[in-house]
Motif scaffolding. Structure first.
Motif, mmCIF file in Angstrom:
data_model
loop_
_atom_site.group_PDB
_atom_site.id
_atom_site.type_symbol
_atom_site.label_atom_id
_atom_site.label_comp_id
_atom_site.label_asym_id
_atom_site.label_seq_id
_atom_site.Cartn_x
_atom_site.Cartn_y
_atom_site.Cartn_z
ATOM 1 N N ILE A 224 0.847 -1.187 0.000
ATOM 2 C CA ILE A 224 0.000 0.000 0.000
ATOM 3 C C ILE A 224 0.888 1.244 0.000
ATOM 4 C CG2 ILE A 224 -1.832 -1.220 1.234
ATOM 5 C CD1 ILE A 224 -1.060 0.539 3.724
ATOM 6 N N PRO A 225 0.382 2.392 -0.438
ATOM 7 C CA PRO A 225 1.129 3.640 -0.280
ATOM 8 C C PRO A 225 1.416 3.887 1.195
ATOM 9 C CG PRO A 225 -0.770 3.951 -1.720
ATOM 10 C CD PRO A 225 -0.928 2.601 -1.092
ATOM 11 N N GLN A 226 2.580 4.442 1.473
ATOM 12 C CA GLN A 226 3.044 4.573 2.851
ATOM 13 C C GLN A 226 3.055 6.026 3.318
ATOM 14 O OE1 GLN A 226 4.297 1.687 4.860
ATOM 15 N NE2 GLN A 226 3.036 0.771 3.228
ATOM 16 N N VAL A 227 2.849 6.219 4.620
ATOM 17 C CA VAL A 227 3.024 7.519 5.271
ATOM 18 C C VAL A 227 4.141 7.379 6.295
ATOM 19 C CG1 VAL A 227 1.996 9.369 6.631
ATOM 20 C CG2 VAL A 227 0.589 8.116 4.985
ATOM 21 N N LEU A 228 5.221 8.113 6.098
ATOM 22 C CA LEU A 228 6.355 8.069 7.000
ATOM 23 C C LEU A 228 6.234 9.153 8.063
ATOM 24 C CD1 LEU A 228 9.236 7.123 7.815
ATOM 25 C CD2 LEU A 228 10.122 8.798 6.173
ATOM 26 N N LEU A 229 6.411 8.766 9.316
ATOM 27 C CA LEU A 229 6.444 9.700 10.440
ATOM 28 C C LEU A 229 7.895 9.978 10.820
ATOM 29 C CD1 LEU A 229 5.452 11.235 12.958
ATOM 30 C CD2 LEU A 229 5.227 9.016 14.100
ATOM 31 N N THR A 230 8.277 11.271 10.832
ATOM 32 C CA THR A 230 9.575 11.700 11.336
ATOM 33 C C THR A 230 9.358 12.854 12.313
ATOM 34 O OG1 THR A 230 9.890 13.268 9.520
ATOM 35 C CG2 THR A 230 10.733 11.033 9.185
ATOM 36 N N HIS A 231 10.455 13.323 12.932
ATOM 37 C CA HIS A 231 10.378 14.420 13.889
ATOM 38 C C HIS A 231 11.468 15.445 13.595
ATOM 39 C CE1 HIS A 231 8.353 11.062 15.871
ATOM 40 N NE2 HIS A 231 7.670 11.964 16.556
ATOM 41 N N VAL A 260 -1.611 9.609 -0.893
ATOM 42 C CA VAL A 260 -1.486 8.338 -0.180
ATOM 43 C C VAL A 260 -2.783 7.986 0.537
ATOM 44 C CG1 VAL A 260 -0.374 7.182 1.767
ATOM 45 C CG2 VAL A 260 1.009 8.418 0.099
ATOM 46 N N GLN A 261 -3.363 8.964 1.245
ATOM 47 C CA GLN A 261 -4.528 8.658 2.067
ATOM 48 C C GLN A 261 -5.821 8.515 1.263
ATOM 49 O OE1 GLN A 261 -3.330 9.526 6.559
ATOM 50 N NE2 GLN A 261 -4.787 10.988 5.694
ATOM 51 N N SER A 262 -5.733 8.714 -0.048
ATOM 52 C CA SER A 262 -6.887 8.399 -0.890
ATOM 53 C C SER A 262 -6.998 6.899 -1.134
ATOM 54 C CB SER A 262 -6.791 9.133 -2.237
ATOM 55 O OG SER A 262 -5.703 8.635 -3.012
#
Length: 304
Positions: A224-231, A260-262
């Motif tokens: 699936i399309p990914q969402v990366l969390l960084t800081h 991505v979130q679609s």
């Protein structure tokens, strides 16, 4: 003549199908980069400034052509520090959007639902000022915690009623765990420890990319399309160029969070706590425990 046109249409359709398989077979996947805790995350390493960290981060995005990186803000850090305010101005000047991460990064479960909602609303004046005419109603739960049964539904309903979408996460390299340790090691001048941290972190990046691919295949039967969390911390800014290089080597194609979130994977019902793929696996009774994971154990003891 009609047969010729029909044959041409069939050949074209087959070509499109084959092209689609070629794209899927090349190992590429869509990935949106997001960053939490603007303008200030964790301890500030000696010799660095918050605006300097922001510049390093934005320069890395520009070099890799990463589009519209949502920066989720805790506006409590704007009080009394003009350099923190500069971070948000730099973010907008670079063309990246901002979203809501609660005024002070409090957990939903730290008080009442009403308390938490007030903290969301307290962030809104800053967002409205910095994003005039744009939609800033994107929300990321602090600690990726959407709350327990007593608080979570009320908060989720308020967010929905006020036009917010939830910025989900599917991939994380636990960069937050390195931030304070890195600052301590820099303060002590322990360059060997810093180099050890860098090696360990890149090993974690590669391991988590592999885990995300394996979990996605197990849960959805596809990547699936990914969402990366960084800081936005000092260590994360130093490592970001290498991280983006590694992501590109793994097949990542940088796209927007909205794209991505679609994807249907992000439309799962219920409270959105934790990483989306792990959450969905649990909801569907899919066992992913055998897929290797990483640990940040021991980091907090370094350079004490």
């Amino acid at each position: 003549m009609r047969f010729g046109r029909w044959l041409g249409m069939c050949v074209g359709a087959v070509a499109l199908v084959l092209a689609g398989h070629a794209v899927a077979a090349d190992g590429s996947y869509k990935l949106a980069v997001t960053i939490d805790d603007l303008p200030s995350h964790g301890a500030l390493p000696a010799g660095m400034t918050r605006s300097g960290i922001a510049k390093m981060t934005l320069d890395a995005y520009a070099a890799h052509k990463v589009p519209r990186v949502y920066g989720y803000i805790n506006s409590v850090h704007l009080k009394g520090d003009p350099d923190n305010a500069k971070v948000l101005q730099m973010w907008r000047a670079a063309g990246h959007p901002l979203g809501n991460h609660h005024v002070s990064h409090a957990s939903v479960d730290a008080g009442t639902a009403e308390d938490f909602i007030k903290g969301i609303a307290a962030n809104e004046p800053v967002l409205a000022e910095l994003m005039p005419g744009e939609n800033w109603h994107s929300f990321r739960y602090p600690f990726l915690n959407a709350g327990d049964a007593a608080r979570g539904p009320a908060v989720a309903e308020w967010l929905k009623a006020h036009g917010y979408t939830i910025a989900d996460v599917s991939m994380s390299f636990n960069d937050w765990a390195y931030t304070d340790t890195h600052a301590r090691c820099v303060a002590k001048g322990d360059t060997a420890a810093v180099e050890t941290m860098k090696t360990r972190y890149m090993d974690e990046v590669r391991a988590q990319i592999a885990r995300s691919k394996a979990v996605s295949q197990k849960v959805y039967g596809r990547m699936i399309p990914q969402v990366l969390l960084t800081h936005i911390g000092g260590f994360g800014a130093i490592m970001l160029p290498q991280v983006l290089d590694e992501l590109e080597k793994s097949g990542a194609k940088f796209v927007t969070l909205e794209e991505v979130q679609s994807d249907a994977a992000y439309a799962e019902p219920g409270l959105k706590s934790g990483l989306v793929m792990e959450r969905t696996a649990q909801a569907k009774g899919i066992d992913i425990s055998a897929i290797a994971n990483t640990s940040v154990a021991g980091l907090d003891q370094m350079c004490r």
